[in-house]
Design a protein around this motif. Sequence first.
Motif, PDB file in Angstrom:
ATOM      1  N   ARG A 163       0.836  -1.205   0.000  1.00 45.29           N
ATOM      2  CA  ARG A 163       0.000   0.000   0.000  1.00 45.29           C
ATOM      3  C   ARG A 163       0.867   1.251   0.000  1.00 45.29           C
ATOM      4  O   ARG A 163       0.454   2.294  -0.548  1.00 45.29           O
ATOM      5  CB  ARG A 163      -0.942   0.008   1.203  1.00 45.29           C
ATOM      6  N   TRP A 164       2.055   1.168   0.586  1.00 42.66           N
ATOM      7  CA  TRP A 164       2.935   2.337   0.617  1.00 42.66           C
ATOM      8  C   TRP A 164       3.527   2.622  -0.762  1.00 42.66           C
ATOM      9  O   TRP A 164       3.749   3.781  -1.116  1.00 42.66           O
ATOM     10  CB  TRP A 164       4.040   2.131   1.652  1.00 42.66           C
ATOM     11  N   PHE A 165       3.785   1.570  -1.534  1.00 47.31           N
ATOM     12  CA  PHE A 165       4.259   1.791  -2.897  1.00 47.31           C
ATOM     13  C   PHE A 165       3.168   2.434  -3.747  1.00 47.31           C
ATOM     14  O   PHE A 165       3.437   3.358  -4.532  1.00 47.31           O
ATOM     15  CB  PHE A 165       4.690   0.472  -3.532  1.00 47.31           C
ATOM     16  N   MET A 166       1.930   1.970  -3.580  1.00 44.98           N
ATOM     17  CA  MET A 166       0.825   2.570  -4.320  1.00 44.98           C
ATOM     18  C   MET A 166       0.671   4.047  -3.939  1.00 44.98           C
ATOM     19  O   MET A 166       0.449   4.903  -4.807  1.00 44.98           O
ATOM     20  CB  MET A 166      -0.465   1.813  -4.025  1.00 44.98           C
ATOM     21  N   LEU A 167       0.805   4.345  -2.655  1.00 45.97           N
ATOM     22  CA  LEU A 167       0.712   5.738  -2.212  1.00 45.97           C
ATOM     23  C   LEU A 167       1.870   6.561  -2.784  1.00 45.97           C
ATOM     24  O   LEU A 167       1.687   7.721  -3.172  1.00 45.97           O
ATOM     25  CB  LEU A 167       0.727   5.799  -0.689  1.00 45.97           C
ATOM     26  N   PHE A 168       3.067   5.966  -2.865  1.00 48.68           N
ATOM     27  CA  PHE A 168       4.226   6.647  -3.441  1.00 48.68           C
ATOM     28  C   PHE A 168       3.972   7.017  -4.904  1.00 48.68           C
ATOM     29  O   PHE A 168       4.279   8.129  -5.343  1.00 48.68           O
ATOM     30  CB  PHE A 168       5.458   5.738  -3.329  1.00 48.68           C
ATOM     31  N   VAL A 169       3.397   6.092  -5.663  1.00 46.45           N
ATOM     32  CA  VAL A 169       3.112   6.353  -7.076  1.00 46.45           C
ATOM     33  C   VAL A 169       2.102   7.488  -7.224  1.00 46.45           C
ATOM     34  O   VAL A 169       2.285   8.412  -8.032  1.00 46.45           O
ATOM     35  CB  VAL A 169       2.596   5.073  -7.766  1.00 46.45           C
ATOM     36  N   VAL A 170       1.027   7.437  -6.448  1.00 45.20           N
ATOM     37  CA  VAL A 170       0.009   8.495  -6.511  1.00 45.20           C
ATOM     38  C   VAL A 170       0.613   9.837  -6.124  1.00 45.20           C
ATOM     39  O   VAL A 170       0.338  10.869  -6.757  1.00 45.20           O
ATOM     40  CB  VAL A 170      -1.185   8.139  -5.600  1.00 45.20           C
TER      41      VAL A 170
END
Length: 623
Positions: A163-170
């Motif tokens: 979930r942190w990688f997804m947040l990083f991309v956004v």
Amino acid sequence: MYGRLEEDLRSTDSFDMIDKKTKSSRSSKNAVDTEFDHVDIDNSEVNLKNDEVNMKNVKVNMGNGELNMGNGKVNVENGTVNIDNGGQKMVNSQINMGTKEMDLGNGELMKTADESLSSNGNHDVGLSNGCKHYDLAIDADDNVKNSEVNLDNVEQYKVYKSRWFMLFVVCCLNLSNAMMWITFAAAADTTITFYGITSLQLNMLSMTFMFATVPLGFVASWVLDTFGLRTSLLISAWLNGIGGLLRNISTLDVIPADHAYTVLLIGQILAACAQPFVMFAPTKLAALWFPENRRATANMIGSMMNPLGNMVAFIIVPLVVEDVSDIPLALWIVSAPAFFITIVTTFGVRRSRPPTPPSPSAGEVNQPFKDGLKQIIVNKNYMILNIGFGAGLALFTALASFLEQILCPRGYSDDFAGICGALMIVLGMVLSAVAGVYVDKTKQFDEVLKVSLSLAVLSGIAFTQVSRLRDQHVWVALTAALFGGFGLTIYPISMELAVEVTYPVAEATSSGLCIVGGQAQGIIYMFAMQYLTQPLSYHELSLETGCHIAENSTTTVFEPQDWTYSNLYIFNVISTLAVITLVLFFKPEYKRLEAERKITALAKKAIEVEKSNKVTPVSTSQL
């Protein structure tokens, strides 16, 4: 194998008590362990005496809806129970439990209103909306001897590190897109000279983002809700990257001077089209990937990357652009993050949602896009929020776009304007972080929204007054910072509130259309503010200016304007009306939180009942 037998006990016949003595194995604390158990069926009432069930030589075959009990065989077919060797026959033996149904058609036990238990080897007990799941391990196949149900293996809502990688991309996408949005507002005078354009053409570079968001906002909401987060992020990344490349190409010598602005505008339009696909994503990401007590914080982090991108542009562009010839370098620096995140998104984002939901609402199937639209347009609280938040977003966007043009005629430099813009963002991010953590714990979304918007309006009005005065650097910077600080705080809070008051409408639909409303208002306000600008007085023209004006130039030059009437009639009046409307008439109901509380309470109750291994007397009159 999912049949259904409604529990409607219509027979009034009396039956003899069935007395079987048994002793079941005790392999775990959840095993059914009974002796001297009785089942009395009399006058439509089921009594389990001593709260025990006696089963001797028990064989349960759920495959064909058949129950074998030693010498007695019970066949369940079409609501009829036949006891082969018992001599009794129950016709139309159905038990109705009001809104609760118990189905035993093909080995399935279901309570439709509250919880369901399906028999398929590994039992799955959930609530009616499919949000809560338990794994019930059965130590046997369909045929169960010495049956035991292990309720310890309960699947809780789970979060994943990805979930942190997804947040990083956004975050990176939002940041890079915002940098390209505000690039030219941070160096308005030099951009006009470099491309040979007018002030209106310059402001169109920022306003394209608003023009694109209004129609594409509906498309982005539909894509997010229909095809998922990954598709939306890929669209945004590639549009953003290609747009940045075209902007850079517009500065090359191979492009004729009279076509350079056209190429620049096309690149800016592509970047603008990318905005709604990522700007609507934080709320969806927070709902799908983060638990209930971290949603507001995750939404805040993702949403604040947009103003952070504005801040980075406000700092970098004035530092790089010391002369007109520095514009190409500034564009390449600004577009570098866009190229990076396009590659990361393409190869790194593999899915739209985690394998299992992190919260009850995340496991639900959202309403179709059209149905959601029909609901929100008749939702009074949502429409008030849309108008109030939209006005705040529009005025913040207008001020960020015109900040350098407002300040430089009064002698404030581009560097100082960039510092003011940065302070707006920095304080906004700090206060948003504090507010996000606070509302995650207290759930006081409404109170935080109204207080923050009120303080933002007061600070904004103060800024429009002190910005008319010369040599007031401290007060100008302070009021701008306070306006940005309190103004940005309402952004993630409003996104969460939009979801709460419209639940179960999809997150991208409710939050996205708030942004669409804000951008639509922004177009109107920005045109009106430019229309209301006035030429500077002769006295002001004779004083020192902070604007870059090329002398003896054959190209179009920047002409400073007086923004007093624009700030007075548009900024001050509109912001005041918005805050009054929101404070007096916005009365939200936290529908999503309330639904999750009920789901959690029912789930806890189900676990307690199942773990107790205790059967209590139940009658139709009690149900």
